[in-house]
Motif scaffolding. Structure first.
Motif, PDB file in Angstrom:
ATOM      1  N   HIS A 248       1.185  -1.116   0.185  1.00 55.85           N
ATOM      2  CA  HIS A 248      -0.058  -0.197  -0.237  1.00 55.85           C
ATOM      3  C   HIS A 248       0.790   1.058  -0.086  1.00 55.85           C
ATOM      4  CE1 HIS A 248      -3.245  -2.766   0.224  1.00 55.85           C
ATOM      5  NE2 HIS A 248      -3.008  -3.509   1.586  1.00 55.85           N
ATOM      6  N   GLY A 249       1.968   1.438  -0.927  1.00 60.56           N
ATOM      7  CA  GLY A 249       2.647   2.206  -0.798  1.00 60.56           C
ATOM      8  C   GLY A 249       3.736   2.594   0.437  1.00 60.56           C
ATOM      9  N   LYS A 250       3.312   1.867   1.324  1.00 63.08           N
ATOM     10  CA  LYS A 250       4.565   1.587   2.709  1.00 63.08           C
ATOM     11  C   LYS A 250       5.665   0.403   1.733  1.00 63.08           C
ATOM     12  CE  LYS A 250       1.641   3.042   5.887  1.00 63.08           C
ATOM     13  NZ  LYS A 250       1.032   3.010   7.003  1.00 63.08           N
ATOM     14  N   HIS A 251       6.674   0.576   1.800  1.00 63.44           N
ATOM     15  CA  HIS A 251       8.637   0.303   1.703  1.00 63.44           C
ATOM     16  C   HIS A 251       8.885   0.088   2.960  1.00 63.44           C
ATOM     17  CE1 HIS A 251       8.650   1.116  -2.098  1.00 63.44           C
ATOM     18  NE2 HIS A 251       8.027   2.626  -1.684  1.00 63.44           N
ATOM     19  N   ALA A 252       9.234  -1.464   3.192  1.00 66.49           N
ATOM     20  CA  ALA A 252       9.631  -2.019   4.112  1.00 66.49           C
ATOM     21  C   ALA A 252      11.092  -3.189   3.425  1.00 66.49           C
ATOM     22  CB  ALA A 252       8.664  -2.956   4.962  1.00 66.49           C
ATOM     23  N   SER A 253      11.483  -3.174   4.248  1.00 63.07           N
ATOM     24  CA  SER A 253      12.981  -4.746   3.777  1.00 63.07           C
ATOM     25  C   SER A 253      12.520  -5.393   5.859  1.00 63.07           C
ATOM     26  CB  SER A 253      14.121  -3.800   4.308  1.00 63.07           C
ATOM     27  OG  SER A 253      15.062  -4.561   3.950  1.00 63.07           O
ATOM     28  N   ILE A 254      12.845  -6.437   5.651  1.00 64.77           N
ATOM     29  CA  ILE A 254      12.895  -7.124   6.502  1.00 64.77           C
ATOM     30  C   ILE A 254      13.678  -9.020   6.107  1.00 64.77           C
ATOM     31  CG2 ILE A 254      10.597  -6.936   7.695  1.00 64.77           C
ATOM     32  CD1 ILE A 254       9.993  -8.744   6.034  1.00 64.77           C
ATOM     33  N   PRO A 255      14.296  -9.047   7.419  1.00 64.40           N
ATOM     34  CA  PRO A 255      15.309 -10.278   7.544  1.00 64.40           C
ATOM     35  C   PRO A 255      13.767 -11.241   6.977  1.00 64.40           C
ATOM     36  CG  PRO A 255      15.368  -9.216   9.665  1.00 64.40           C
ATOM     37  CD  PRO A 255      14.144  -7.749   8.543  1.00 64.40           C
ATOM     38  N   CYS A 256      14.616 -12.620   6.598  1.00 64.89           N
ATOM     39  CA  CYS A 256      13.237 -13.135   6.674  1.00 64.89           C
ATOM     40  C   CYS A 256      13.847 -14.449   6.420  1.00 64.89           C
ATOM     41  CB  CYS A 256      12.410 -12.589   6.615  1.00 64.89           C
ATOM     42  SG  CYS A 256      12.095 -12.448   4.667  1.00 64.89           S
ATOM     43  N   ARG A 257      12.639 -15.737   7.189  1.00 61.42           N
ATOM     44  CA  ARG A 257      12.924 -17.090   6.004  1.00 61.42           C
ATOM     45  C   ARG A 257      11.915 -17.546   5.965  1.00 61.42           C
ATOM     46  NH1 ARG A 257      17.584 -19.215   8.156  1.00 61.42           N
ATOM     47  NH2 ARG A 257      18.381 -18.867  10.325  1.00 61.42           N
ATOM     48  N   ILE A 258      11.820 -17.653   4.168  1.00 66.27           N
ATOM     49  CA  ILE A 258      10.434 -18.337   3.669  1.00 66.27           C
ATOM     50  C   ILE A 258      10.002 -19.355   4.534  1.00 66.27           C
ATOM     51  CG2 ILE A 258       9.303 -18.228   1.437  1.00 66.27           C
ATOM     52  CD1 ILE A 258      11.611 -16.611   0.487  1.00 66.27           C
ATOM     53  N   LEU A 259       9.004 -19.816   5.065  1.00 65.00           N
ATOM     54  CA  LEU A 259       8.253 -20.727   5.265  1.00 65.00           C
ATOM     55  C   LEU A 259       7.281 -21.385   4.234  1.00 65.00           C
ATOM     56  CD1 LEU A 259       7.303 -19.396   9.239  1.00 65.00           C
ATOM     57  CD2 LEU A 259       8.982 -20.524   8.346  1.00 65.00           C
ATOM     58  N   ASN A 260       6.495 -20.756   3.548  1.00 65.46           N
ATOM     59  CA  ASN A 260       5.390 -21.253   3.036  1.00 65.46           C
ATOM     60  C   ASN A 260       4.904 -20.211   1.518  1.00 65.46           C
ATOM     61  OD1 ASN A 260       2.949 -23.141   2.050  1.00 65.46           O
ATOM     62  ND2 ASN A 260       2.039 -22.383   3.422  1.00 65.46           N
TER      63      ASN A 260
END
Length: 170
Positions: free
Chosen positions: A126-138
């Protein structure tokens, strides 16, 4: 004679279990499971090997897009060639693209899930940019949802595939 005092060290034990979690969606059940596993400090590490639902709509959509792209490329090659025999030659050359393995999102994400790799997602929600460290689960191909575990916040989030701008291997 002096007896040695025995010091008891913490030892890790590994268990393979099947757990049934009732929920309205697979992503919510996964979130519940992760919250249970992360709520106790005695759980040192875990690996989820199965139970993640995989759909087929994204794969079908990507396959249709690839076919459309191949068709458009073949049509544009035909339009640019004026002689009739040249048009036939360019159409016959286009199947060589089939020999090359096209980029397959499903297999790519499967690799991240299987290897439990740490990645950085760049999100535009929705126009808000974010950068997140993560692990893809599914990922749920039928709903085009990617569920990830945010390693800093220890939370599970779900994003639509079109909200993900980039996935970077860290």
């Amino acid at each position: 004679m002096k007896r040695k005092q025995s010091t008891q060290e913490e030892v890790g034990f590994l268990f393979n279990v099947d757990i049934l979690i009732k929920s309205s969606t697979n992503a919510l059940a996964m979130q519940t499971l992760l919250e249970l596993l992360n709520s106790d400090d005695s759980v040192a590490d875990f690996r989820i090997k199965s139970g993640m639902e995989l759909g087929e709509i994204i794969d079908a959509t990507l396959k249709a897009k690839r076919q459309s792209l191949i068709k458009k490329t073949a049509e544009s090659n035909v339009k640019t060639s004026t002689p009739d025999h040249a048009a036939k030659a360019t159409v016959q050359e286009s199947p060589k693209a089939k020999d090359e393995a096209p980029f397959d999102v499903q297999n790519w994400l499967d690799g991240f899930i299987h290897d439990n790799r740490l990645v950085r997602l760049f999100i535009n929600k929705h126009g808000k940019h974010a950068s997140i460290p993560c692990r893809i689960l599914n990922y749920d191909l039928s709903n085009q949802l990617v569920s990830v575990y945010h390693v800093d916040e220890k939370q599970v989030y779900s994003f639509k595939l079109n909200e993900i701008d980039e996935i970077v291997n860290t």
